[in-house]
Design an enzyme around this catalytic site. Sequence first.
Site, PDB file in Angstrom:
ATOM      1  N   ARG A  27      60.497 -26.780 -42.457  1.00 40.51           N
ATOM      2  CA  ARG A  27      60.104 -27.552 -43.638  1.00 40.51           C
ATOM      3  C   ARG A  27      58.987 -28.497 -43.222  1.00 40.51           C
ATOM      4  NH1 ARG A  27      65.785 -27.669 -43.378  1.00 40.51           N
ATOM      5  NH2 ARG A  27      66.839 -26.588 -45.102  1.00 40.51           N
ATOM      6  N   HIS A  34      55.576 -25.040 -48.057  1.00 40.82           N
ATOM      7  CA  HIS A  34      56.924 -24.464 -48.048  1.00 40.82           C
ATOM      8  C   HIS A  34      56.880 -22.946 -48.166  1.00 40.82           C
ATOM      9  CE1 HIS A  34      61.189 -25.378 -48.001  1.00 40.82           C
ATOM     10  NE2 HIS A  34      61.388 -24.449 -48.918  1.00 40.82           N
ATOM     11  N   TYR A  57      66.516 -14.149 -49.842  1.00 45.50           N
ATOM     12  CA  TYR A  57      65.362 -13.408 -49.337  1.00 45.50           C
ATOM     13  C   TYR A  57      65.553 -11.909 -49.502  1.00 45.50           C
ATOM     14  CZ  TYR A  57      63.699 -17.824 -47.542  1.00 45.50           C
ATOM     15  OH  TYR A  57      63.256 -19.118 -47.466  1.00 45.50           O
ATOM     16  N   HIS A  74      70.060 -23.056 -42.706  1.00 46.24           N
ATOM     17  CA  HIS A  74      70.812 -23.007 -43.957  1.00 46.24           C
ATOM     18  C   HIS A  74      72.297 -23.200 -43.677  1.00 46.24           C
ATOM     19  CE1 HIS A  74      67.529 -20.464 -46.155  1.00 46.24           C
ATOM     20  NE2 HIS A  74      67.281 -21.757 -46.196  1.00 46.24           N
ATOM     21  N   ARG A  85      57.259 -21.287 -44.916  1.00 43.78           N
ATOM     22  CA  ARG A  85      58.661 -21.147 -44.482  1.00 43.78           C
ATOM     23  C   ARG A  85      59.276 -19.899 -45.116  1.00 43.78           C
ATOM     24  NH1 ARG A  85      63.438 -23.995 -42.867  1.00 43.78           N
ATOM     25  NH2 ARG A  85      65.140 -23.940 -44.384  1.00 43.78           N
ATOM     26  N   LYS A 124      68.064 -30.983 -42.886  1.00 40.55           N
ATOM     27  CA  LYS A 124      68.733 -31.666 -43.993  1.00 40.55           C
ATOM     28  C   LYS A 124      70.129 -32.109 -43.595  1.00 40.55           C
ATOM     29  CE  LYS A 124      66.467 -29.655 -48.073  1.00 40.55           C
ATOM     30  NZ  LYS A 124      66.689 -28.858 -49.303  1.00 40.55           N
TER      31      LYS A 124
END
Length: 315
Positions: free
Chosen positions: A167, A260, A295, A286, A263, A193
Amino acid sequence: MTAEEAVQKFLEWMAVEKQASPLTIEAYQGDLARFLGFMITHLDGLPDMIGLGLISLRDFRAWLAYEQAEASKPTARKTSSDQATRTRARRVSAVRSFFKYLARRQGVENPAIQLLSTPRTKKPLPRPLAKDQALAAPEDISDLAQTPMEQQRNAALFLLLYGCGLRISEALNLNIADLDVMRSSNVLRILGKGGKERLVPVLPVVQQALEAWRTRHPAPTPDAPLFVGIRGKRLQPAIAQKAMREWRHLSGLPDYVTPHALRHSFATHLMEGGADLRVIQELLGHASLSTTQRYTLADEARLLDVWTRAHPRAQ
């Protein structure tokens, strides 16, 4: 304490304790102002702290119905129905977070908010760049920079985003000391995150670009930000976004081509190359595999689009 003062304390708590971004704080502030504005009319006055705990499920649903009606008005700003639904979902999230804060920090509980259903939204599928575009982006973006320092920095930054799937915030939070870790282990320690840490392997070509940038860095002390602006401060995301936006416009690329998107490109191109979905999940950081599985859906959508346009029987 008034309801408005409680909102202000909540926003301060979000900024300090939760370290929410300024954009999130601004959005929540607007959402809660709309919510309280509706309740003033709906309840014939602004509720006090006790009144906030007495707002019923019917009141919450009336507010949500009002938001939906406002979005449907001809005078409303033109947005897609899905975008309008996402906005309402964010407003419900803001109000729910506010009431959770009231329960935990102010002793004001309102269980009705937990019964309010969040509008269902369709998560947009990732939209990566084509492989040739992603490969060309770092060099092409750096060529548009004004100074040699900015050129070297942008080349390293955008190659890092695509080469490691970071990110933009993760890349800009790195320090010079992180390069020393990379030298000894060929990995970067990334804080993602929620404070979740992960190790990301760094390709030799990315390492070379980062080391080349270090030689031009204005003050490469261990505790210095890895990516800096012309004044030596940590680079702001808006500067990187602006650099990519200029390249996007000159190249005639769509608006979704942002930092982004690199990514997304990293993940999509790994998947197309046969990488295991669990590995991609770990590399991206994730928490849930279902997030990474988007994806595969994006790839299926792309294959269907190619088939529709190319197969004689599809016409």
